[in-house]
Each structure stands twice: as structure tokens, then as C-alpha cells.
Design a protein around this motif. Sequence first.
Motif, PDB file in Angstrom:
ATOM      1  N   VAL A  17       0.804  -1.219   0.000  1.00 30.05           N
ATOM      2  CA  VAL A  17       0.000   0.000   0.000  1.00 30.05           C
ATOM      3  C   VAL A  17       0.841   1.275   0.000  1.00 30.05           C
ATOM      4  CG1 VAL A  17      -1.971  -1.047   1.142  1.00 30.05           C
ATOM      5  CG2 VAL A  17      -0.191   0.012   2.506  1.00 30.05           C
ATOM      6  N   SER A  18       2.180   1.138   0.006  1.00 32.91           N
ATOM      7  CA  SER A  18       3.000   2.342   0.108  1.00 32.91           C
ATOM      8  C   SER A  18       2.940   3.201  -1.144  1.00 32.91           C
ATOM      9  CB  SER A  18       4.462   1.984   0.348  1.00 32.91           C
ATOM     10  OG  SER A  18       4.560   1.084   1.384  1.00 32.91           O
ATOM     11  N   GLY A  19       2.495   2.620  -2.228  1.00 31.16           N
ATOM     12  CA  GLY A  19       2.409   3.385  -3.461  1.00 31.16           C
ATOM     13  C   GLY A  19       3.608   3.128  -4.348  1.00 31.16           C
ATOM     14  N   LEU A  20       3.334   3.025  -5.638  1.00 33.29           N
ATOM     15  CA  LEU A  20       4.398   2.805  -6.611  1.00 33.29           C
ATOM     16  C   LEU A  20       4.458   4.017  -7.515  1.00 33.29           C
ATOM     17  CD1 LEU A  20       3.259  -0.774  -7.592  1.00 33.29           C
ATOM     18  CD2 LEU A  20       5.185  -0.207  -6.126  1.00 33.29           C
ATOM     19  N   ARG A  21       5.605   4.215  -8.102  1.00 34.89           N
ATOM     20  CA  ARG A  21       5.775   5.401  -8.915  1.00 34.89           C
ATOM     21  C   ARG A  21       5.925   5.024 -10.372  1.00 34.89           C
ATOM     22  NH1 ARG A  21      10.456   7.977 -10.321  1.00 34.89           N
ATOM     23  NH2 ARG A  21      10.083  10.060 -11.123  1.00 34.89           N
ATOM     24  N   TYR A  22       5.096   5.641 -11.207  1.00 35.33           N
ATOM     25  CA  TYR A  22       5.204   5.434 -12.649  1.00 35.33           C
ATOM     26  C   TYR A  22       5.583   6.778 -13.250  1.00 35.33           C
ATOM     27  CZ  TYR A  22       4.056   3.552 -17.247  1.00 35.33           C
ATOM     28  OH  TYR A  22       4.129   3.091 -18.544  1.00 35.33           O
ATOM     29  N   ALA A  26      -1.816   6.746 -14.469  1.00 37.02           N
ATOM     30  CA  ALA A  26      -0.660   6.155 -13.779  1.00 37.02           C
ATOM     31  C   ALA A  26       0.470   7.148 -13.486  1.00 37.02           C
ATOM     32  CB  ALA A  26      -0.145   4.952 -14.556  1.00 37.02           C
ATOM     33  N   PRO A  27       0.868   7.990 -14.449  1.00 36.78           N
ATOM     34  CA  PRO A  27       1.990   8.895 -14.132  1.00 36.78           C
ATOM     35  C   PRO A  27       1.591  10.078 -13.262  1.00 36.78           C
ATOM     36  CG  PRO A  27       1.818   8.484 -16.501  1.00 36.78           C
ATOM     37  CD  PRO A  27       0.546   8.023 -15.870  1.00 36.78           C
ATOM     38  N   LEU A  28       0.305  10.212 -12.953  1.00 34.41           N
ATOM     39  CA  LEU A  28      -0.133  11.402 -12.221  1.00 34.41           C
ATOM     40  C   LEU A  28      -0.206  11.197 -10.720  1.00 34.41           C
ATOM     41  CD1 LEU A  28      -2.970  12.669 -14.563  1.00 34.41           C
ATOM     42  CD2 LEU A  28      -0.679  13.575 -14.311  1.00 34.41           C
ATOM     43  N   MET A  29      -0.141   9.958 -10.266  1.00 32.60           N
ATOM     44  CA  MET A  29      -0.317   9.744  -8.828  1.00 32.60           C
ATOM     45  C   MET A  29       0.505   8.553  -8.360  1.00 32.60           C
ATOM     46  SD  MET A  29      -4.112   8.080  -8.961  1.00 32.60           S
ATOM     47  CE  MET A  29      -4.833   9.352  -9.971  1.00 32.60           C
ATOM     48  N   GLN A  30       0.651   8.448  -7.023  1.00 31.25           N
ATOM     49  CA  GLN A  30       1.243   7.238  -6.468  1.00 31.25           C
ATOM     50  C   GLN A  30       0.231   6.114  -6.650  1.00 31.25           C
ATOM     51  OE1 GLN A  30       4.554   7.948  -6.171  1.00 31.25           O
ATOM     52  NE2 GLN A  30       4.555   6.642  -4.381  1.00 31.25           N
ATOM     53  N   GLY A  54      -5.399  -2.121   4.727  1.00 28.40           N
ATOM     54  CA  GLY A  54      -6.052  -0.997   4.054  1.00 28.40           C
ATOM     55  C   GLY A  54      -5.093   0.118   3.684  1.00 28.40           C
ATOM     56  N   ASP A  79       0.779   0.819   6.125  1.00 30.04           N
ATOM     57  CA  ASP A  79       2.187   1.087   6.426  1.00 30.04           C
ATOM     58  C   ASP A  79       2.366   1.427   7.906  1.00 30.04           C
ATOM     59  OD1 ASP A  79       3.231   0.568   3.999  1.00 30.04           O
ATOM     60  OD2 ASP A  79       3.178   2.634   3.291  1.00 30.04           O
ATOM     61  N   SER A 117      -7.415  11.860  -5.101  1.00 27.11           N
ATOM     62  CA  SER A 117      -6.177  11.339  -5.668  1.00 27.11           C
ATOM     63  C   SER A 117      -5.527  12.426  -6.506  1.00 27.11           C
ATOM     64  CB  SER A 117      -6.437  10.091  -6.502  1.00 27.11           C
ATOM     65  OG  SER A 117      -7.475  10.357  -7.407  1.00 27.11           O
ATOM     66  N   THR A 156       2.099  11.513  -0.181  1.00 30.59           N
ATOM     67  CA  THR A 156       2.916  11.191  -1.348  1.00 30.59           C
ATOM     68  C   THR A 156       2.329  11.819  -2.611  1.00 30.59           C
ATOM     69  OG1 THR A 156       1.794   9.067  -1.404  1.00 30.59           O
ATOM     70  CG2 THR A 156       3.985   9.095  -0.488  1.00 30.59           C
ATOM     71  N   ASN A 157       0.992  11.827  -2.712  1.00 28.96           N
ATOM     72  CA  ASN A 157       0.380  12.467  -3.886  1.00 28.96           C
ATOM     73  C   ASN A 157       0.574  13.981  -3.871  1.00 28.96           C
ATOM     74  OD1 ASN A 157      -0.609  10.392  -5.567  1.00 28.96           O
ATOM     75  ND2 ASN A 157      -2.243   9.984  -4.107  1.00 28.96           N
ATOM     76  N   ARG A 188       4.090  14.607  -5.139  1.00 37.86           N
ATOM     77  CA  ARG A 188       4.172  14.436  -6.599  1.00 37.86           C
ATOM     78  C   ARG A 188       3.558  15.612  -7.330  1.00 37.86           C
ATOM     79  NH1 ARG A 188       4.074   8.734  -9.141  1.00 37.86           N
ATOM     80  NH2 ARG A 188       4.036  10.218 -10.846  1.00 37.86           N
ATOM     81  N   GLU A 237       5.343  18.102  -9.848  1.00 34.82           N
ATOM     82  CA  GLU A 237       4.859  18.166 -11.228  1.00 34.82           C
ATOM     83  C   GLU A 237       4.599  19.615 -11.644  1.00 34.82           C
ATOM     84  OE1 GLU A 237       1.146  16.171 -11.935  1.00 34.82           O
ATOM     85  OE2 GLU A 237       1.188  16.649 -14.075  1.00 34.82           O
ATOM     86  N   ASN A 239       8.843   3.882   4.216  1.00 32.78           N
ATOM     87  CA  ASN A 239       8.223   3.108   3.134  1.00 32.78           C
ATOM     88  C   ASN A 239       7.737   4.034   2.030  1.00 32.78           C
ATOM     89  OD1 ASN A 239       7.552   2.589   5.841  1.00 32.78           O
ATOM     90  ND2 ASN A 239       6.412   0.788   5.239  1.00 32.78           N
ATOM     91  N   GLU A 240       7.228   5.211   2.449  1.00 36.26           N
ATOM     92  CA  GLU A 240       6.687   6.142   1.464  1.00 36.26           C
ATOM     93  C   GLU A 240       7.801   6.765   0.633  1.00 36.26           C
ATOM     94  OE1 GLU A 240       2.940   6.828   4.372  1.00 36.26           O
ATOM     95  OE2 GLU A 240       4.499   8.348   4.312  1.00 36.26           O
ATOM     96  N   GLY A 288       8.603   4.292  -1.893  1.00 32.87           N
ATOM     97  CA  GLY A 288       7.608   4.294  -2.968  1.00 32.87           C
ATOM     98  C   GLY A 288       7.754   5.481  -3.903  1.00 32.87           C
TER      99      GLY A 288
END
Lengths: 294, 401
Positions: free
Chosen positions: A124-129, A217-221, B38, B42, B205, B232-233, B236, B240, B257-258, B261
Motif C-alpha cells: 500500500v506504500s504506493g508505486l511510482r510510474y 498512472a503517471p499522475l499519482m502514487q 487498508g 504502512d 487522488s 505522497t500524492n 508528486r 509536477e 516506506n513512502e 515508494g
Amino acid sequence: MPEIFGVPVPVLYGQLLLGLVNGSFYALLSLGLSLIFGLLNIVNFAHGTMYMLGAFLAYFLLQPLGLGYWWAVVLVPIMAAGLGIGIERTILRRIYKLDHIYGLLVTFALTMIIEGLVRVWFGVSGLRYAVPDSLSGMVDLGFMKLPIYRAWVIVAALGLCLLTWAVIERTRLGAILRAGTENPALVKAFGVNVPLLVTLVFGWGVALAAFAGVLAAPLMQLTPQIGHSIIITVFGVVVIGGMGSILGSIVTGLGLGLLEGLTKVYYPEASSTVIFVVMILVLLVRPHGLFGKQ
Amino acid sequence: MRKFKGCACALLACTALTAPAFAQDNEIHIALMTDLAGATADYGGQGAIEAVKMAVEDFGGELNGKPIKIDFIDHQNKPDIAVTKAREAYDSGTDMIINLSNSAAALGVIEIAKAKDKVVIVTGAGSDKITGEACSTNAIHFAFNSYSLANSPVQALAASGDTSWFLIVSDFAYGLSVEAAVTDAIATAGGTLTGTVKHPAFMASDFSSYALQAISSGAQVIGLSNSSSDTTNSIRALKEFGIGGDQKMVAFTLLINEIHGLGLEQASGLLFADAFYWDRTEASRDWSKRFYDRVGRMPNMVNAGDYSGTLHYLRAVEAAGTDDAAAVLAKMHEMPVNDVFAENGRVREDNMMVHDMYLVQVKTPEESKYDWDYLNVLETIPAEKAFLPLEQSKCPLVKKG
């Protein structure tokens, strides 16, 4: 600097443009949902999951397989459509004759299962694209700097929406599809393979959702829950636009994206509820939605 | 017939699993209650499970000749489920509940612990209310709280001349608690808050709108008073939309962890306060490598807090010679906390376990030499400075005067 209700005009334009980007996602997702409801009579709760899966498939193509963004744009919708067709053939086909609530329950169960699997697999930590190189950078529009990728999202999403609309409303295939939902028995009597059409429509609807996922995908974790945070809003959009109305979904999706964008400037606390307030008002005045028939 | 047998077996198995374990004196029964799978896993999840297990194993696995029992309960991030499950757990013999990620869930369970006179150790939630207005003799707050995360970065930046702030706040208990703590800290440091924007928690999101508002505010520092995927969002989106060289960004609640990621390209330069960094001392490295072998990633401050909290509780039970809540809590106050997580930690009057915190900064990709080599520890913030001074405490347990 000129202002509208205390917000400088350039800032407002910027926010409206971002609203349009989000509106494009709403349009693309609600279109697929509406299509599936209109032709299959299934309230597809798993639509958000297909969106999430689209994003994760793009990641999966990149990470172990080394296939970049443009490959994902092409391959992910095809893979998702395959999955959708499998689900339709094995599960959904059995419940068409039952009440809507069964469709809702089955697709909700699918959501839980698929999301759970993705969570186990990716965490759930989030992946980066990353944004593809060809679309990175910003354009200066005068009132704001817009990342090129966001401009591409608007173009790609609306282009696909209009293509879908044109196929359904303006071609012979679309005419058969629409006839098939009105009276399947009669259309079958003309020698048309209606179950095959239905399968293809479901596949196309799922492909649209997965395409939206690749775009996002490239806009968010990427986390497994990106699907269900958007699907509730998208259901609101579909209800406002009118269940089953294709043009309604597109127009409403964009309009509500803009409205949400404005709310984020003037009263951000309400940004997640504004769509549902509109939904209540619309249901009071036009129970079948803005563009719904009956 | 075979089908029937299968069903009957399954039914029997269910009853066996759910049969209440009746309280037997001095049999220690711990429950880890957290978000197991959920959005905030983390802060709990597999990491918490292994951390608690490691604590029990390191303690020896048993007390008074009886094995220490651990239950794992998923509160699914829902305060109502947390409260119901906590009541069930305490009624069926659980002595102590630990973790409670999600501040709303933690505040609910604290009330139950008070009513049942049992122990609760909060590691996964950070609301200042836990040791403030809502403090309770039965609840100890262990790993971090909003004050300890908010205060030191604000002061460090003020010292280098960055005093004007814009905050992006998550609109729920924890986000608002961080916002309050940051606002106070900014005022104390003589800074100004130019604006705030609140977003719905865990539902948004798309953070581009908030990022744009923050960047166009012209504030020197953009502070993120949110957590998990919202943080994290936000990072980003700010990257951006081209957060400039003259603007800095602070994420008040960021787990390692974050950072993993996000990737170092996105996260590098971020400044924040942390209660634990795996690569800080020889002891923390050893423990963290054991953790890594079991979970597949390095521990964050909540994982280390779960380990330390469980161990401290077990040592207190041993010293008290009973599992009676009042006696154990008294011992927990009396004994210092010295382990891989905290050096010279102690449980204060307001039931906050105060310990040193660390001001850290995320490394650039070039600085990072090996896997999980993510942070530079800039400064150790001594316990007295890291946590709210007792004189300012709103906790009714603190005797003033």
C-alpha cells in the motif's frame, strides 16, 4: 490583477483547466459505466477496480517486462478487455435476468478480490510510474504553466470518448447494439449474435476504464485504493447524466470536473461532496438524470 | 454427505477459533489492533505483526511459565469496528491492545480501555488529543505525535530564515491535529501562515489544484499536514507543477516506506522529524536487518514503536508480578525505556512516552549508496524539546502548580 470573488483571474483559469483534466477522467470512466449499464443492465461496481488494474498493468509492463508508456497505452486496454470478456462469459452472463442488486453484489465482490490481490502483491506504500519523456515538461499558457502530460490526458480521453460515441450513435454496428438492448429476441431473429455483442461491449467498457488507468498512472502514487476513491464520484456523474446515456456521461463528466475545480478554489472542504449535492438536486427535479430517457 | 461433513468441520473450526479465551490471572494476552491491509497499512500491517512477534520472541515468548498470546485484529480504519472489537477483545481476556493506527480509532478504543480498566498503547496514531484533552490513565502514547513531528522542522527552517508558510491539510482528526501543532509552532518561531487549503482525507487522488494554490501563494515553505497516500500524492503534484528553487516543502508525517515508494528523485531534500531511522546506530541496524529478513523492507518509526511498546509492557508486567492494569501502568511509568527504539525514554505524567526525535533530510540519488540508504540525520532533538512542555499540557492528569 482582476479578481472574481476574491480569486485572481489567472489562478481561476488554472483551476478550471485542472478541473477539465479531472473531468476528462470522469467522462472516460462514466462513459464505460454507462455503456455497460445501458447494454448489459449491470451496475458494474468493479469499474473503478478495472481503472486501478489498468494503472498497475502499466506498471507491471514497465517493471519486469521493460515495456514503456506507449506500449502500455496499446496493450493494457487489450489485456483488460480480455479479462473483462472472461468475467462476462463466466460470471456476469449468469445474472442478466436477475435483479440489479445481484450485479452490484457480484461486481462488488470482484472489486474486493482483485483489490486484495493487488494489495498482497504490491503493498500500500504506493508505486511510482514516471511521466514518459516524450510528454514531460511544461507549456506556459500565460495564466499558468501546464504540464504537457495533463494536456495529453484531455486530448486522449476526449478523443476516445467521442470515438465511442460515434461508433454507438453513428454506425451500423452501433445501431445493432442499440436495437439489441431494446429487444434482444427480435434482433436475434434477424440472425445477429446478440450474446457476442454483449460480450464485446463489456470488453470495450473495461478497456475504457483500463485506458483511463494508464492515463492516470503517471499522475499519482499507485495504490490499490485509487479505484474506489474515484468510482463513487463516477457513479455520481452517471446518475446525474442519466444511466445509460452516452453523450450525457461525457458532458456531465466534464461539467462536474469543472464544478469540482471551482469548489477546490472557493470552498475546498466541500470538493468531495459537491457532486453529490448536485446529484440530489438533479434527482429531485429529473429522476432519470439530465440526459436520461423515459 | 461428504459436503455436509465438510460444512460441519468448517463450522467446528470457526467455533474453535472464536471461542473466548477466559481471563486467567497472569496469563499475558496482547492484541495488535491496526489497519492490516487498508490504506494506512504502512502504519500497521505486516510490519506491525512482525514487530510485535519479535518483541515477544526477544522477551522469551513466555511469562510465569505460560506462553504469551498475541491476537491480530483488523480495525479496517473504521472507528466503530475498532471500538466493537476492542470491547470484545478486552472481554475475552486481552490485557493490552497496541498500535491503533488512525487517530479516530485510537481515541475510541482509549475510552473502552478506561471503562474496562485495561492497558492500551498507541503507536500508529498521532493526534495530540491522546495525551491532551482525551488523555487517560490507561492509555500510553508511544512512538510519535503531531507536536513532535511539527515542532522541530518549523524551528529548524525558521533558524535558516524561512518563516512564511502555506499548509495543505487533510480534513480529519490527524491532519487537523498536525495543522494546529504547526500553526502554534509557526507563531512561536515568529513566522507567518499565508494560507491553508483543506482536502478530504484519503478520497482525493488529484492534488494538482491544491499544489497550484500552494505554489502561487508565494510562501517560502509549503507544509503538508496530511499522511499516507495523501502526502505522497501532494509531493508528486508539487513536483509536477514545478515547485521552485525558492520554495521548500515539508512533509510532517513521512514514513520510510513512502520515501521508498516515491523514489529519491521525487523525495530528495524533504525535511521532516522522525522517531526512528534504521541506519542510525549499530543496534538499530542489527534489529532492522532482522526485521528486513522477515518483512522484506526496512522498519519505520511505527514498527519500531510497536516493538518497543510491546517489550516495555512485558518488562513492566514482569516487574509488577501481575497483569493488573494499574500495577503494570505504574511500572511502565517507573521504568525507563531503553531499547533499539528509544534511549532514555520515559512515560510522562500525561502518559506520553517522551524520547529523542531526529531531524532528518531525504538524500539525493547521488548520496544514496546502498538499498534503503535514504536519510541524513541532521540533528538529534532531545526529548524535552521534542514534545510539548508539561506546563502547556491540556491533560487533566497533569497536576499544575
